[in-house]
Design an enzyme around this catalytic site. Structure first.
Site, PDB file in Angstrom:
ATOM      1  N   TRP A 146       2.230   3.003  -2.482  1.00 47.49           N
ATOM      2  CA  TRP A 146       1.819   3.946  -3.543  1.00 47.49           C
ATOM      3  C   TRP A 146       0.494   4.609  -3.174  1.00 47.49           C
ATOM      4  O   TRP A 146       0.313   5.811  -3.370  1.00 47.49           O
ATOM      5  CB  TRP A 146       1.681   3.228  -4.893  1.00 47.49           C
ATOM      6  CG  TRP A 146       2.985   2.946  -5.577  1.00 47.49           C
ATOM      7  CD1 TRP A 146       4.201   2.811  -4.994  1.00 47.49           C
ATOM      8  CD2 TRP A 146       3.198   2.774  -6.997  1.00 47.49           C
ATOM      9  NE1 TRP A 146       5.164   2.542  -5.943  1.00 47.49           N
ATOM     10  CE2 TRP A 146       4.570   2.526  -7.170  1.00 47.49           C
ATOM     11  CE3 TRP A 146       2.361   2.797  -8.110  1.00 47.49           C
ATOM     12  CZ2 TRP A 146       5.132   2.306  -8.439  1.00 47.49           C
ATOM     13  CZ3 TRP A 146       2.919   2.581  -9.376  1.00 47.49           C
ATOM     14  CH2 TRP A 146       4.291   2.341  -9.530  1.00 47.49           C
ATOM     15  N   LYS A 152       5.150  -0.216 -14.068  1.00 41.84           N
ATOM     16  CA  LYS A 152       6.432  -0.906 -13.970  1.00 41.84           C
ATOM     17  C   LYS A 152       6.601  -1.739 -15.243  1.00 41.84           C
ATOM     18  O   LYS A 152       5.650  -2.355 -15.716  1.00 41.84           O
ATOM     19  CB  LYS A 152       6.404  -1.821 -12.758  1.00 41.84           C
ATOM     20  CG  LYS A 152       7.741  -2.440 -12.513  1.00 41.84           C
ATOM     21  CD  LYS A 152       7.841  -3.586 -11.569  1.00 41.84           C
ATOM     22  CE  LYS A 152       7.055  -3.824 -10.373  1.00 41.84           C
ATOM     23  NZ  LYS A 152       7.789  -3.669  -9.133  1.00 41.84           N
ATOM     24  N   ASP A 183      -7.805 -10.957  -8.619  1.00 45.09           N
ATOM     25  CA  ASP A 183      -6.803 -11.003  -9.694  1.00 45.09           C
ATOM     26  C   ASP A 183      -7.186  -9.979 -10.758  1.00 45.09           C
ATOM     27  O   ASP A 183      -8.302 -10.017 -11.287  1.00 45.09           O
ATOM     28  CB  ASP A 183      -6.805 -12.424 -10.296  1.00 45.09           C
ATOM     29  CG  ASP A 183      -5.711 -12.618 -11.330  1.00 45.09           C
ATOM     30  OD1 ASP A 183      -5.115 -11.622 -11.787  1.00 45.09           O
ATOM     31  OD2 ASP A 183      -5.453 -13.788 -11.682  1.00 45.09           O
ATOM     32  N   ASP A 190       2.029  -1.273 -10.406  1.00 48.30           N
ATOM     33  CA  ASP A 190       3.333  -1.730  -9.902  1.00 48.30           C
ATOM     34  C   ASP A 190       3.315  -3.259  -9.865  1.00 48.30           C
ATOM     35  O   ASP A 190       4.084  -3.875  -9.146  1.00 48.30           O
ATOM     36  CB  ASP A 190       3.554  -1.145  -8.491  1.00 48.30           C
ATOM     37  CG  ASP A 190       5.006  -1.213  -8.034  1.00 48.30           C
ATOM     38  OD1 ASP A 190       5.894  -1.410  -8.884  1.00 48.30           O
ATOM     39  OD2 ASP A 190       5.257  -1.071  -6.820  1.00 48.30           O
ATOM     40  N   GLY A 228       0.769  -1.243   0.000  1.00 48.26           N
ATOM     41  CA  GLY A 228       0.000   0.000   0.000  1.00 48.26           C
ATOM     42  C   GLY A 228       0.803   1.298   0.000  1.00 48.26           C
ATOM     43  O   GLY A 228       0.240   2.370   0.204  1.00 48.26           O
ATOM     44  N   ASP A 275      -5.362  -6.218  -5.501  1.00 55.04           N
ATOM     45  CA  ASP A 275      -4.199  -7.095  -5.338  1.00 55.04           C
ATOM     46  C   ASP A 275      -4.664  -8.525  -5.074  1.00 55.04           C
ATOM     47  O   ASP A 275      -5.770  -8.749  -4.584  1.00 55.04           O
ATOM     48  CB  ASP A 275      -3.284  -6.625  -4.196  1.00 55.04           C
ATOM     49  CG  ASP A 275      -1.829  -7.051  -4.431  1.00 55.04           C
ATOM     50  OD1 ASP A 275      -0.990  -6.180  -4.740  1.00 55.04           O
ATOM     51  OD2 ASP A 275      -1.531  -8.273  -4.349  1.00 55.04           O
TER      52      ASP A 275
END
Ligand SMILES: C[S@@+](CC[C@H](N)C(=O)[O-])C[C@H]1O[C@@H](n2cnc3c(N)ncnc32)[C@H](O)[C@@H]1O
Length: 224
Positions: free
Chosen positions: A76, A173, A109, A133, A74, A93
């Protein structure tokens, strides 16, 4: 575990600890970003990657609706809450996350077909920032790992293009020096600027990079 004259903390290899986990622990204990995160109340050192990306590209100021893909634990989301306290933030997540004030968290998911609709439903409207990320769990086979991570980036980008408000930002990312050329071309078609960066908080030895695509041009249906 013991201190050294230089202030570095060394870790003795306990019987049950592998050399690899000893190295990880030693790196964690001596990592200035880990220390800073602890002192400044961030749940992860990853928080500094987003802060440093924002210092360079200034995408957080004034955001109203934010999607955080791969939110756990958590860091970010905490950064977004500080930079834009009034923003609605929804994260997703695979792993459970302790609640964060003002953040809606889906334990799900992102690759599930139902995830995009659930995210937007919870957010209550189109986001102006989609950030990811997410990293696939590595299986140690470089090609497989790269493919699985690229699939996450591709799906995150498709989602961003589908839901962002015109002018919005996509931050993700990526690996191995950046997104592949087809993905970069897709970003350039859809965003005014596309930049790659490796923030100082991203470990030098890691293959992790980030892409920041700003100025979403909007869907053709928005322009009609
Ligand atoms: C590097 S961590 C994120 C750190 C986070 N940005 C922070 O600041 O605390 C990557 C996360 O992506 C999540 N992830 C990977 N694949 C996912 C998927 N398919 N759906 C949802 N989350 C996923 C992992 O469970 C992991 O928690």
């Amino acid at each position: 575990m013991r201190g050294t004259g230089s202030g570095r903390t060394r870790v003795k290899t306990a019987r049950k600890r592998t050399a690899q986990s000893t190295r990880w622990l030693e790196r964690q204990l001596n990592d200035p970003y880990v220390k800073r995160a602890k002192a400044e109340g961030y749940r992860s050192r990853a928080a500094y990657k987003l802060l440093e990306l924002d210092e360079k590209f200034a995408f957080l100021k004034g955001v109203k609706r934010v999607v955080d893909l791969g939110l756990a634990p958590g860091g970010w989301a905490q950064v977004v809450r500080k930079a834009a306290p009034k923003a609605a933030v929804v994260g997703i997540d695979l792993l459970p996350v302790d609640p964060i004030d003002g953040v809606t968290i889906l334990l799900m998911d992102f690759m599930d077909d139902a995830a995009p609709d659930r995210l937007i439903e919870e957010l209550g409207g189109a986001p102006d920032l989609v950030m990811s990320d997410m990293a696939a769990n590595t299986v140690g086979h470089p090609q497989t790992d790269a493919l699985r991570t690229m699939a996450l980036v591709e799906t995150a980008l498709a989602f961003a293009i589908d839901v962002l408000q015109p002018g919005g930002t996509f931050v993700s990312k990526v690996f191995a020096g950046g997104a592949d050329s087809a993905l970069v071309a897709e970003m350039k078609r859809n965003f005014a600027t596309v930049k790659h960066a490796k923030p100082p908080a991203s470990r030098k030895g890691s293959v992790e990079w980030f892409v920041v695509a700003q100025g979403f041009k909007g869907r053709s249906s928005d322009q009609a």
